[in-house]
Scaffold this motif. Structure first.
Motif, PDB file in Angstrom:
ATOM      1  N   THR A  15      50.882  40.441  15.046  1.00  0.00           N
ATOM      2  CA  THR A  15      50.211  39.180  15.336  1.00  0.00           C
ATOM      3  C   THR A  15      49.208  39.354  16.468  1.00  0.00           C
ATOM      4  OG1 THR A  15      52.137  37.917  14.604  1.00  0.00           O
ATOM      5  CG2 THR A  15      50.552  36.782  16.018  1.00  0.00           C
ATOM      6  N   TYR A  41      46.169  41.337  15.223  1.00  0.00           N
ATOM      7  CA  TYR A  41      45.236  40.568  14.405  1.00  0.00           C
ATOM      8  C   TYR A  41      44.494  39.530  15.236  1.00  0.00           C
ATOM      9  CZ  TYR A  41      43.232  37.412  11.024  1.00  0.00           C
ATOM     10  OH  TYR A  41      42.355  36.624  10.345  1.00  0.00           O
ATOM     11  N   GLN A  42      45.175  38.941  16.234  1.00  0.00           N
ATOM     12  CA  GLN A  42      44.494  37.973  17.092  1.00  0.00           C
ATOM     13  C   GLN A  42      43.298  38.617  17.792  1.00  0.00           C
ATOM     14  OE1 GLN A  42      47.809  36.712  19.489  1.00  0.00           O
ATOM     15  NE2 GLN A  42      48.031  34.781  18.381  1.00  0.00           N
ATOM     16  N   GLN A  43      43.469  39.862  18.228  1.00  0.00           N
ATOM     17  CA  GLN A  43      42.355  40.579  18.856  1.00  0.00           C
ATOM     18  C   GLN A  43      41.286  40.919  17.813  1.00  0.00           C
ATOM     19  OE1 GLN A  43      44.105  43.969  20.763  1.00  0.00           O
ATOM     20  NE2 GLN A  43      44.893  42.811  22.498  1.00  0.00           N
ATOM     21  N   PHE A 102      40.697  39.412  15.016  1.00  0.00           N
ATOM     22  CA  PHE A 102      40.096  38.211  14.458  1.00  0.00           C
ATOM     23  C   PHE A 102      38.705  37.959  15.044  1.00  0.00           C
ATOM     24  CE2 PHE A 102      39.174  33.691  14.980  1.00  0.00           C
ATOM     25  CZ  PHE A 102      39.239  33.236  13.678  1.00  0.00           C
ATOM     26  N   MET A 155      49.385  32.896  10.964  1.00  0.00           N
ATOM     27  CA  MET A 155      48.437  33.994  11.029  1.00  0.00           C
ATOM     28  C   MET A 155      47.885  34.320   9.643  1.00  0.00           C
ATOM     29  SD  MET A 155      47.740  35.291  14.044  1.00  0.00           S
ATOM     30  CE  MET A 155      47.575  33.589  14.558  1.00  0.00           C
TER      31      MET A 155
END
Length: 524
Positions: free
Chosen positions: A140, A143-145, A147, A185
């Motif tokens: 998570t 992927y947040q980075q 994104f 996510m």
């Protein structure tokens, strides 16, 4: 941010069964773990451990290998009969290879050598009990980075190579996120894929016609053999497998199944021509020609949408003509597999082809799967979304005659080239279209005259020759559905939409349909 579910999982008190005939000497380890909210139950014999297992559930077992009475390995066998799922960590002073192999063969979760320190124990617990949470949090956060980077790339990408790289990146995160339980996510990723397809549609609408006028396009269906397959043939006898209708994510799903037999030496994306349909794209691969050229050069082999008869009956003829046109001296053979029986027969007979320079095989299963999903409720249940669709493809591949064929090719030293003619997309929304009786039937593209459609929802081509496509008549045009749309006629509209929504279709403009894999593998 961690979800509430992750926080609850992190707060859970795990129970440990620690079995050692010298358990009193491990009191400090027990206190170390209890300070970290683990509950530790101790036993000093295998028999006591079995009694404890019958009375309650444990999340993990630490098991001494060298104990009087029931040995560690004997206890392990008995434990497996009581609870086959509980992870067991073997702890031993004995470093003999045979002991390790027997323990590993009994499917232990970890193997520690005495004397163990508290941090070793803690690491083993994290690996076996907290693994899902740690992977979920790491994925998570990753992927947040990513994104933000993907969002910026979406605004800037303006080349075929850039779109192919971005699509593969989206697939990478899709495969990682599907293994964790964070639907939030995954929904964000899905929205990024939707945005990517919208922007990709604009890119194709603007750039695709120029690929023919200036010759600066990427490797496409009609140039695939000349640009990528022909050079690879110099490396020895080759099995070329074209799996009809294979998406890039489906290739990633069964890639590991090939690892025992072949090693990958090259993987790259290429672009399907429009329409992304078998009649056009696969004929283009084998002929080395665009559809308009095929119609002009070989009218006896080419059929337009409204012509009667099979549209892919002359791939072997097209291939032979291309090989001759390229001046290649090849001993080759072509096979099309459309049934289980045909696949098994070719796998059994493949050794008779050991002297061939090239064996080209078209395998139709994935295409049949997508059509069956539209027509059969049971397939709709088994492949209800992209994740399930990938899983079904993997299950098929592991048990298919195609894998048997590939294994035979590996034993004979054949190089393997694996590719496809086009991909497919799960369509969600309908786009109204009106056409006459001569209009083609495909749900993702239409060709005919007097077409009426929603201009914002399609890529339109009023002069088919601009895209190197044939015309059914003087006033024919083409339209290609973008994003996740499919064409529906106003007559009986609601029934039509309900029947085809959430089915896998091809023929239009999307990353899933156009950006497809080309892979070269060498035998191990």
């Amino acid at each position: 941010m961690p979800t509430p579910q992750m926080k609850l999982q992190h707060m859970k008190i795990f129970t440990i069964l620690w079995v050692d005939d010298e358990i009193d000497l491990l009191k400090s380890h027990q206190l170390f773990l209890e300070d970290r909210n683990y509950e530790v139950v101790t036993c000093n014999s295998g028999q006591d451990a079995l009694e404890a297992m019958r009375d309650r559930h444990f999340d993990i077992v630490f098991l001494d290998e060298n104990m009087p009475g029931l040995s560690g390995l004997e206890t392990l066998t008995e434990l497996r009969q009581l609870d086959a799922s509980v992870p067991v960590v073997m702890i031993t002073k004995n470093e003999e290879e045979s002991i390790m192999e027997e323990a590993i063969g009994s499917q232990i979760a970890d193997y520690l050598i005495k004397p163990v320190n508290p941090n070793q124990i803690l690491l083993s617990l994290k690996k076996n009990l907290d693994h899902s949470r740690l992977v979920s949090e790491k994925t998570t956060a990753g992927y947040q980075q990513e994104f933000r980077k993907i969002a910026m790339e979406l605004m800037e990408v303006n080349s075929c190579e850039g779109w192919a790289d971005l699509y593969r990146k989206l697939i990478f995160w899709e495969l990682r996120l599907e293994s964790i339980e964070d639907s939030g996510m995954f929904e964000i990723l899905e929205s990024q894929k939707t945005e990517a397809n919208q922007l990709f549609g604009r890119f194709i609408e603007k750039e695709y016609p120029t690929w023919f006028s200036n010759g600066q396009g990427p490797v496409m269906s009609h140039t695939l053999f000349r640009e990528l397959i022909r050079p690879a043939l110099a490396d020895g006898p080759t099995l070329l497998v074209v799996i009809d209708n294979l998406r890039y994510d489906q290739w990633f799903a069964f890639e590991d199944a090939l690892a025992p037999y072949y090693r990958k030496v090259r993987e790259r994306p290429y672009f399907s021509i429009l329409p992304t349909a078998t009649q056009y794209a696969r004929n283009a691969i084998f002929s080395g020609l665009m559809p308009l050229e095929m119609e002009k050069r070989h009218p006896q082999w080419w059929k337009n949408d409204t012509d009667e008869g099979g549209k892919n009956l002359h791939e072997a003829n097209f291939l032979g003509d291309q090989i001759k046109r390229l001046g290649l001296d090849l001993n080759w053979e072509y096979h099309k597999i459309s049934s289980l029986k045909q696949g098994k027969q070719l796998a059994q007979q493949f050794r008779s082809l050991k002297d061939k320079d090239l064996v080209a095989v078209v395998y139709n299963f994935v295409d049949m799967l997508s059509h069956s999903r539209t027509e059969m409720e049971v397939i709709k249940e088994l492949a209800s979304n992209d994740k399930a669709y990938r899983s079904l493809t993997l299950s098929w591949f592991r048990n298919s005659p195609l894998l048997e064929l590939i294994q035979e090719a590996q034993t004979l030293g054949f190089q393997l080239i694996l590719t496809t003619d086009h991909g497919t997309i799960n369509v969600k929304q309908a786009s109204r279209v009106i056409g006459d009786k001569e209009t083609s039937l495909n749900l993702r593209y239409k060709t005919g005259r007097s077409l009426t459609y929603e201009e914002k929802e399609v890529m339109a081509c009023k002069r088919p020759s601009d895209l190197q496509l044939p015309s059914i008549n003087m006033s024919s045009s083409y339209i290609f559905a973008k994003n996740d749309l499919f064409f529906a006629y106003p007559n009986n509209y609601n029934h039509y939409v309900s029947y085809y929504r959430n089915t896998y279709q091809h023929g239009g403009v999307s990353l899933e349909e156009m950006v497809i894999p080309f892979v070269v593998l060498r035998p191990r």
